[in-house]
Write an enzyme that holds these catalytic residues in place. Structure first.
Site, PDB file in Angstrom:
ATOM      1  N   SER A 135     -35.704  44.770 -22.579  1.00 40.84           N
ATOM      2  CA  SER A 135     -34.299  44.396 -22.366  1.00 40.84           C
ATOM      3  C   SER A 135     -33.803  43.470 -23.473  1.00 40.84           C
ATOM      4  O   SER A 135     -34.575  42.745 -24.100  1.00 40.84           O
ATOM      5  CB  SER A 135     -34.128  43.680 -21.029  1.00 40.84           C
ATOM      6  OG  SER A 135     -34.507  44.505 -19.959  1.00 40.84           O
TER       7      SER A 135
HETATM    8  N1  SAH Z   1     -38.415  43.940 -17.493  1.00 42.72           N
HETATM    9  C1  SAH Z   1     -38.682  44.788 -18.635  1.00 42.72           C
HETATM   10  C2  SAH Z   1     -37.553  45.762 -18.931  1.00 42.72           C
HETATM   11  C3  SAH Z   1     -37.889  46.994 -18.318  1.00 42.72           C
HETATM   12  S1  SAH Z   1     -36.958  48.441 -18.555  1.00 42.72           S
HETATM   13  C4  SAH Z   1     -39.001  43.997 -19.874  1.00 42.72           C
HETATM   14  O1  SAH Z   1     -38.907  42.783 -19.847  1.00 42.72           O
HETATM   15  O2  SAH Z   1     -39.391  44.610 -20.867  1.00 42.72           O
HETATM   16  C5  SAH Z   1     -37.116  49.042 -16.892  1.00 42.72           C
HETATM   17  C6  SAH Z   1     -38.513  49.382 -16.424  1.00 42.72           C
HETATM   18  O3  SAH Z   1     -38.400  49.772 -15.061  1.00 42.72           O
HETATM   19  C7  SAH Z   1     -39.155  50.577 -17.145  1.00 42.72           C
HETATM   20  O4  SAH Z   1     -40.407  50.206 -17.635  1.00 42.72           O
HETATM   21  C8  SAH Z   1     -39.265  51.633 -16.049  1.00 42.72           C
HETATM   22  O5  SAH Z   1     -40.418  52.458 -16.179  1.00 42.72           O
HETATM   23  C9  SAH Z   1     -39.355  50.774 -14.792  1.00 42.72           C
HETATM   24  N2  SAH Z   1     -38.979  51.445 -13.553  1.00 42.72           N
HETATM   25  C10 SAH Z   1     -38.001  52.357 -13.321  1.00 42.72           C
HETATM   26  N3  SAH Z   1     -37.989  52.718 -12.026  1.00 42.72           N
HETATM   27  C11 SAH Z   1     -38.986  52.018 -11.417  1.00 42.72           C
HETATM   28  C12 SAH Z   1     -39.491  51.962 -10.075  1.00 42.72           C
HETATM   29  N4  SAH Z   1     -38.972  52.712  -9.099  1.00 42.72           N
HETATM   30  N5  SAH Z   1     -40.520  51.128  -9.820  1.00 42.72           N
HETATM   31  C13 SAH Z   1     -41.075  50.359 -10.791  1.00 42.72           C
HETATM   32  N6  SAH Z   1     -40.646  50.372 -12.067  1.00 42.72           N
HETATM   33  C14 SAH Z   1     -39.619  51.187 -12.380  1.00 42.72           C
END
Ligand code: SAH
Length: 217
Positions: free
Chosen positions: A66
């Site tokens: 992010s």
């Molecule tokens: N917090 C992260 C940003 C993540 S982007 C950081 O600091 O880098 C969003 C993430 O959510 C992705 O890795 C994606 O695979 C995950 N995601 C999407 N749907 C999800 C779900 N149902 N359960 C767990 N993770 C999920």
């Protein structure tokens, strides 16, 4: 300080933090944490030069780390206190989890993509961050570890999963971007009592979608 962190990186982080202040981030604890976490270590080496720009970047497996502003904004909305027990949905690169840990919180983080889960579980302890990592569908929360003081969703949710509301302590806060794929509204839900939630809206953002189930890659 992590081994691969240099004065140059620290200088770049200070600039990033100054930029976040100008963009309206006020919580000093959030700013201090972003000033400490070595974001360049979370990115593929080909993107190293972009590590301290206020932008989102690819982290592999089709996912992104992010934008620092978004991490700061969500962290600020959570109103984190030391020792808060926090559930993060969407581990991704692990950067947000590291920021929360740096603020003194206890972090439980859930990822649905096995490759990302495995990578973060090995990598974060190497640089001194120890969240509890889980490979599961974040729509279900983590019932075995509930309730949580704070819950943070870092993927765009079509709607607010009931399980997450149920796993929030009374007085706790859930921060979640809600809406369609191309734009979500940042929302804070405060659990006022067993059945009552107060809702706040905080403007538009774009996240990768919160999907259902898990995948083995
Ligand atoms: N917090 C992260 C940003 C993540 S982007 C950081 O600091 O880098 C969003 C993430 O959510 C992705 O890795 C994606 O695979 C995950 N995601 C999407 N749907 C999800 C779900 N149902 N359960 C767990 N993770 C999920």
């Amino acid at each position: 300080m992590a081994e691969n962190d240099s004065l140059r990186h620290q200088g770049m982080r200070k600039k990033l933090v100054d930029g976040l202040k100008i963009k309206g981030i006020k919580d000093e604890r959030v700013l201090a944490a972003i000033g400490k976490v070595p974001r360049h270590l979370f990115m593929e080496s080909s993107f190293l030069n972009f590590a301290y720009k206020d932008q989102a970047f690819p982290i592999g497996a089709g996912q992104t780390i992010s934008q620092p502003y978004t991490v700061a904004f969500q962290s600020q909305l959570l109103q984190i206190e030391k020792n808060d027990k926090i559930l993060e949905i969407g581990t991704g690169s692990g950067y947000q989890a590291a920021v929360l840990l740096e603020m003194g919180a206890r972090v439980f983080t859930v990822e649905r993509q096995k490759e990302l889960f495995q990578k973060v579980q090995l990598f974060l302890p190497e640089i001194g961050y120890r969240p509890a990592c889980f490979f599961s569908d974040g729509n279900e929360g983590l019932p075995a570890f509930a309730p949580f003081d704070k819950i943070l969703v870092t993927a765009g949710a079509p709607s607010i999963p009931e399980a997450l509301k149920e796993q929030l302590k009374i007085g706790g806060r859930l921060v979640i971007p809600v809406g369609k794929e191309n734009r979500q509204e940042m929302m804070t839900l405060i659990r006022v009592s067993e059945k009552e939630f107060k809702t706040e809206k905080h403007g538009g953002f774009v996240f990768v979608p919160l999907l259902k189930g898990t995948v083995n890659f």
